[in-house]
Motif scaffolding. Structure first.
Motif, PDB file in Angstrom:
ATOM      1  N   ILE A  36     -49.436  32.460   8.445  1.00 46.56           N
ATOM      2  CA  ILE A  36     -50.129  31.430   7.692  1.00 46.56           C
ATOM      3  C   ILE A  36     -50.144  30.738   7.542  1.00 46.56           C
ATOM      4  N   GLY A  37     -48.392  29.797   8.325  1.00 44.35           N
ATOM      5  CA  GLY A  37     -47.972  28.076   8.570  1.00 44.35           C
ATOM      6  C   GLY A  37     -47.455  27.843   7.006  1.00 44.35           C
ATOM      7  N   ALA A  38     -46.757  28.806   6.211  1.00 44.25           N
ATOM      8  CA  ALA A  38     -46.295  28.009   4.688  1.00 44.25           C
ATOM      9  C   ALA A  38     -44.609  28.224   5.767  1.00 44.25           C
ATOM     10  N   PRO A  39     -44.589  26.662   5.131  1.00 43.21           N
ATOM     11  CA  PRO A  39     -42.553  26.120   5.985  1.00 43.21           C
ATOM     12  C   PRO A  39     -41.279  27.198   5.496  1.00 43.21           C
ATOM     13  N   ARG A  40     -40.878  27.097   6.431  1.00 49.49           N
ATOM     14  CA  ARG A  40     -39.235  27.499   5.998  1.00 49.49           C
ATOM     15  C   ARG A  40     -38.748  27.632   4.862  1.00 49.49           C
ATOM     16  N   GLY A  41     -39.434  26.360   4.820  1.00 54.74           N
ATOM     17  CA  GLY A  41     -38.408  25.841   3.422  1.00 54.74           C
ATOM     18  C   GLY A  41     -38.941  26.250   1.667  1.00 54.74           C
ATOM     19  N   GLY A  42     -40.437  27.024   2.339  1.00 50.64           N
ATOM     20  CA  GLY A  42     -40.239  27.277   0.922  1.00 50.64           C
ATOM     21  C   GLY A  42     -39.723  29.116   0.509  1.00 50.64           C
ATOM     22  N   PHE A  43     -38.926  29.079   1.355  1.00 46.20           N
ATOM     23  CA  PHE A  43     -38.722  30.427   0.823  1.00 46.20           C
ATOM     24  C   PHE A  43     -37.565  30.328  -0.345  1.00 46.20           C
ATOM     25  N   GLU A  44     -37.281  31.484  -1.045  1.00 42.60           N
ATOM     26  CA  GLU A  44     -36.502  31.142  -1.925  1.00 42.60           C
ATOM     27  C   GLU A  44     -36.042  32.796  -2.163  1.00 42.60           C
ATOM     28  N   ARG A  45     -34.887  32.831  -2.050  1.00 36.58           N
ATOM     29  CA  ARG A  45     -33.568  34.053  -2.703  1.00 36.58           C
ATOM     30  C   ARG A  45     -34.451  34.921  -1.634  1.00 36.58           C
ATOM     31  N   ASP A  46     -35.971  35.512  -2.471  1.00 40.13           N
ATOM     32  CA  ASP A  46     -36.551  36.528  -2.096  1.00 40.13           C
ATOM     33  C   ASP A  46     -38.092  36.833  -2.113  1.00 40.13           C
ATOM     34  N   ALA A  78     -38.201  47.768  -4.207  1.00 38.58           N
ATOM     35  CA  ALA A  78     -38.379  47.499  -2.725  1.00 38.58           C
ATOM     36  C   ALA A  78     -36.745  47.794  -2.524  1.00 38.58           C
ATOM     37  N   GLY A  79     -36.004  46.790  -3.604  1.00 42.35           N
ATOM     38  CA  GLY A  79     -34.384  47.119  -3.507  1.00 42.35           C
ATOM     39  C   GLY A  79     -34.487  45.657  -3.001  1.00 42.35           C
ATOM     40  N   LEU A  80     -35.122  44.947  -2.771  1.00 42.34           N
ATOM     41  CA  LEU A  80     -35.554  43.104  -2.317  1.00 42.34           C
ATOM     42  C   LEU A  80     -35.593  42.292  -3.802  1.00 42.34           C
ATOM     43  N   ARG A  81     -35.128  42.675  -5.042  1.00 44.44           N
ATOM     44  CA  ARG A  81     -35.301  41.527  -5.433  1.00 44.44           C
ATOM     45  C   ARG A  81     -33.172  41.026  -5.342  1.00 44.44           C
ATOM     46  N   ARG A  82     -33.642  39.618  -5.246  1.00 47.65           N
ATOM     47  CA  ARG A  82     -31.919  38.924  -5.028  1.00 47.65           C
ATOM     48  C   ARG A  82     -31.792  38.358  -6.923  1.00 47.65           C
ATOM     49  N   PRO A  83     -30.650  38.247  -7.607  1.00 44.92           N
ATOM     50  CA  PRO A  83     -30.556  37.103  -9.203  1.00 44.92           C
ATOM     51  C   PRO A  83     -30.575  35.948  -8.308  1.00 44.92           C
ATOM     52  N   GLU A  84     -30.688  35.346  -9.347  1.00 43.69           N
ATOM     53  CA  GLU A  84     -30.760  34.099  -8.870  1.00 43.69           C
ATOM     54  C   GLU A  84     -29.106  33.358  -8.900  1.00 43.69           C
ATOM     55  N   TYR A  85     -28.774  32.488  -8.222  1.00 49.34           N
ATOM     56  CA  TYR A  85     -27.471  31.859  -8.394  1.00 49.34           C
ATOM     57  C   TYR A  85     -27.315  30.748  -9.050  1.00 49.34           C
ATOM     58  N   HIS A  86     -26.181  31.254 -10.076  1.00 50.78           N
ATOM     59  CA  HIS A  86     -26.143  30.084 -10.886  1.00 50.78           C
ATOM     60  C   HIS A  86     -24.667  28.776 -10.468  1.00 50.78           C
ATOM     61  N   GLY A  87     -24.156  29.247  -9.384  1.00 48.76           N
ATOM     62  CA  GLY A  87     -22.947  28.435  -9.038  1.00 48.76           C
ATOM     63  C   GLY A  87     -21.936  28.968  -9.216  1.00 48.76           C
ATOM     64  N   GLY A  88     -20.790  28.495  -8.773  1.00 46.67           N
ATOM     65  CA  GLY A  88     -19.718  29.776  -9.327  1.00 46.67           C
ATOM     66  C   GLY A  88     -18.411  29.332  -8.506  1.00 46.67           C
TER      67      GLY A  88
END
Length: 88
Positions: A36-46, A78-88
């Motif tokens: 659909i032409g969505a940029p790869r940079g638009g991917f965020e975690r899941d 679906a088991g595909l949810r990735r939690p937000e990373y807060h550093g560390g």
């Protein structure tokens, strides 16, 4: 193939955005986003952040329209949810 998109109601960078997810795999999600032409940079975690101008294209290509809560529910189920990373 099971892809879901929520309405473009998320404001950022002067635009409105949707979230696009797969309940099958990230490979399926990346392939669909490429189609659909969505940029790869638009991917965020899941998910992909998809600008409102691509919303109709995503639906025409087969993404099912769901509300934001339903989209997250399906991603978690679906088991595909990735939690937000807060550093560390």
């Amino acid at each position: 193939m099971a892809l879901y998109i929520d309405p473009p109601v998320w404001p950022s960078h002067g635009r409105m955005w949707s979230h696009l997810v797969s309940d099958v795999s990230y490979d399926e999600l990346h392939a669909f986003a490429d189609r659909i032409g969505a940029p790869r940079g638009g991917f965020e975690r899941d998910h992909y952040d998809v600008p409102s101008e691509l919303y109709g294209e995503a639906v025409r290509a087969g993404a099912m329209e769901v509300g934001s809560h339903e989209l997250v529910r399906r991603l978690v189920a679906a088991g595909l949810r990735r939690p937000e990373y807060h550093g560390g």
